[in-house]
Design a protein around this motif. Structure first.
Motif: not given
Length: 628
Positions: A311-323, A423-430
């Motif tokens: 899979m060529s994908v990464s996700f999640g909000d890296p800027n969320y800093e609430t402890e 494009n998104r489906l391709g990234a998830f192997r569809f």
């Protein structure tokens, strides 16, 4: 003589070829796993071996006199039969032998000098001993305790149990039958972690033959010594556990790829040589070129081996800093007067990967649903961090309109263009024609992957999973795990998949009898912690506490608190050293990511260090309490 013999086995469903010319033997005492993607024919093969499905060609035989037990074979019982009645049917053969002995006893009274009767009686006595003798209560209790079938449930009507409960009771019945050959189709599906461990321990020492279809990788490692992989209607053999199979499969792929590339390079060289000879135009070179072309025609080039893309994908909000992303306070929940959750309180911090574990019925999914707001607690509150954007992947994924294809589903659900959807489906192997499949035709694993494909392009910072790998084949599990691995936010999940828990959990919330344990550490460290607790409880029950007429003061340790303080200081140094060691190991792991062997070695070292750290911390807390 082999327990199971398969010769040139061929099976069609309609005009679709499922199994083609399979040949193998399974010897007495072997523990064999049948692996392969969903739809490859694993369960079909198991049913053919059990004699429950016909086949089109070949030969299948079971060793003479060998008995077979099938875990998913649910016999029809009398509606009035209790769970205990069903379990006791396991001893039908013993009852038959006992009845035959009773008849012989009556004949022996009339003919006391008949040696033939005495000899037959002795043979039946040996057979009865082999079947467990007269008293089966101990065996029933042992198996029921291991598979966590409570005594109260044993008095219930079997017909009133849930599907999972019936499967568990049926598994217990087959184990009690002590058959020569066990055929198990997904035996761990309805078992919690402790019951799966018990079943693995049982099968590890089981003297009979075991053939299992399972996607539980720890279970396969524990109790399988041979793998038969079904793919493209044929089979391939691996003489080892699942871990060996995973490495060997990769090695064989690399070897086949090298062979294919060498053959292609040789073919290209010969074609170039023949072309140049023709270009020179002499009769002698033309004859040589013709000879080379004949050689080319005789060459057999193997097909390029196939391998699934990563899979060529990464996700999640890296800027969320609430402890503190989640605060769970005093959650209490009852059903029909039974307290499921009692005053459950904990915080979840940003970036943590928290596993909620416990026996079936302990309240794991209930707690998840309360956290998500899908269910209301009797008492307590859930506080979510500011800006928290959770996403939920349930056990069974459903879509609003399952008559659409995958591209249209993304277009309508996520309001994106057709090219973006592709494009998104391709990234998830569809890819290719897969994107035109109708959603309702997808497998459970494919639906989970499609839902992740929808979720992962949202600015998520918390992912909530309920049994994400349940009923998925090994390939689908690996796909889901790759997606979760790429997630950079907070992870909260329920799972009975020990491999998944070990891979992701950095903290365990363990629910048990309405209470809970909050443990910081990985799953292996948690198991070590539980074993220590059990050992301490066992030791405390052995030592009898003398009765006291009145409350006595605890004796103070010799030397006051000085000696304790010294021990605390030593422990603090050891804890600091272990923390430094773990940090160094993690740096080494990051530096040698390409060396799988070295990485596994370092991971084991880190786990050992972490277990030692947890032990030292427990000792430190105990001594600190004494000082106070």
């Amino acid at each position: 003589m082999a327990d199971i013999t398969i010769q040139n086995l061929t099976k069609y469903y309609g005009d679709r070829l499922i199994l083609s010319g399979l040949n193998f033997d399974i010897q007495p005492g072997e523990k064999v796993a049948i692996l392969g993607p969903n739809g490859a024919g694993k369960t079909t093969l198991l049913h053919i071996i059990a004699g429950r499905l016909p086949y089109d060609d070949g030969h299948v035989s079971i060793g003479a006199g060998r008995t077979v037990g099938v875990i998913d074979q649910m016999p029809v019982y009398d509606p009035a039969a209790t769970v205990e009645d069903v379990l006791r049917t396991a001893f039908a053969r013993a009852h038959e032998v006992r009845a035959a002995m009773d008849e012989l006893e009556a004949q022996m009274e009339q003919h006391p000098d008949n040696d033939s009767l005495l000899h037959r009686y002795g043979a039946l006595q040996q057979k009865l001993d082999a079947l467990g003798g007269y008293d089966h209560d101990f065996e029933v209790d042992k198996v029921c305790n291991g598979l966590e079938i409570p005594r109260a449930q044993r008095t219930q009507l079997f017909s009133q149990l849930s599907g999972g409960e019936k499967t568990r009771v049926n598994l217990a019945r087959i184990i009690l039958e002590q058959t020569d050959i066990l055929l198990l189709d997904e035996p761990t599906n309805h078992l919690d972690l402790d019951a799966v461990r018990w079943l693995g321990d049982y099968l590890e020492t089981y003297t009979g033959t075991v053939v299992t279809v399972s996607h539980d990788r720890y279970f396969l490692d524990q109790c399988c010594d041979r793998i038969i992989e079904i793919h493209d209607t044929t089979c391939e053999f691996y003489a080892g556990s699942y871990s060996y199979y995973a490495e060997e499969r990769e090695r064989r792929y690399e070897q086949r790829m090298a062979e294919h590339e060498n053959q292609m390079a040789e073919l290209k060289r010969l074609e170039t040589t023949a072309r140049k000879m023709h270009e020179h135009g002499t009769e002698k070179l033309a004859k040589r070129a013709a000879s080379i072309e004949k050689r080319i025609a005789r060459m057999k080039v193997t097909d390029r081996p196939k391998k699934d893309k990563k899979m060529s994908v990464s996700f999640g909000d890296p800027n969320y800093e609430t402890e503190d992303v989640l605060k769970v306070r005093g959650i209490t929940k009852s059903y029909d007067g039974r307290r499921i959750l009692q005053d459950v309180t904990f915080n979840v911090h940003n970036g943590e990967r928290v596993a909620i574990l416990g026996d079936n019925g302990a309240g794991k999914t209930t707690l998840l649903r309360i956290i998500l707001g899908d269910e209301t607690a009797d008492e307590g509150v859930i506080k979510k961090g500011q800006g928290l954007r959770p996403a939920y992947l349930p056990q069974q994924v459903h879509f609003a309109n399952e008559g659409r294809n995958l591209i249209d589903t993304l277009i309508y659900d996520k309001n994106v263009t057709m090219q973006t959807a592709r494009n998104r489906l391709g990234a998830f192997r569809f890819s290719g024609e897969d994107q035109l499949k109708i959603v309702r035709t997808l497998s459970g694993g494919e639906k989970s992957r499609l839902r992740l494909c929808e979720l992962m392009y949202d600015p998520l910072n918390m992912l909530v999973l309920d049994e994400p790998t349940n009923h998925l084949d090994l390939m689908s599990r690996e796909w889901i795990e790759e997606a979760v691995e790429a997630f950079t936010g907070t992870l909260l999940f329920v799972s009975h998949d020990r491999y998944f828990v070990s891979r992701f959990a950095t903290r365990i919330i363990y629910l048990e009898n309405g209470t809970y344990t909050d443990f910081t550490g990985n799953y292996e460290a948690f198991l070590a912690y539980r074993e220590r607790q059990k050992a301490e409880q066992a030791a405390s029950t052995v030592v009898e506490t003398p009765k006291k007429a009145e409350k006595q003061e605890k004796p103070k340790p010799k030397g006051g608190t000085k000696n304790i303080a010294k021990k605390v200081a030593v422990l603090e140094r050891e804890i600091s050293q272990l923390e430094e060691r773990m940090s160094a190991l993690e740096n080494e792991m990051a530096a040698c990511g390409a060396d799988a062997g070295k990485l596994m070695e370092l991971m084991h070292e880190r786990d050992d260090a972490e277990a030692q750290l947890m032990d030292k911390m427990a000792q430190w807390e105990e001594l600190a309490a004494q000082i106070e």
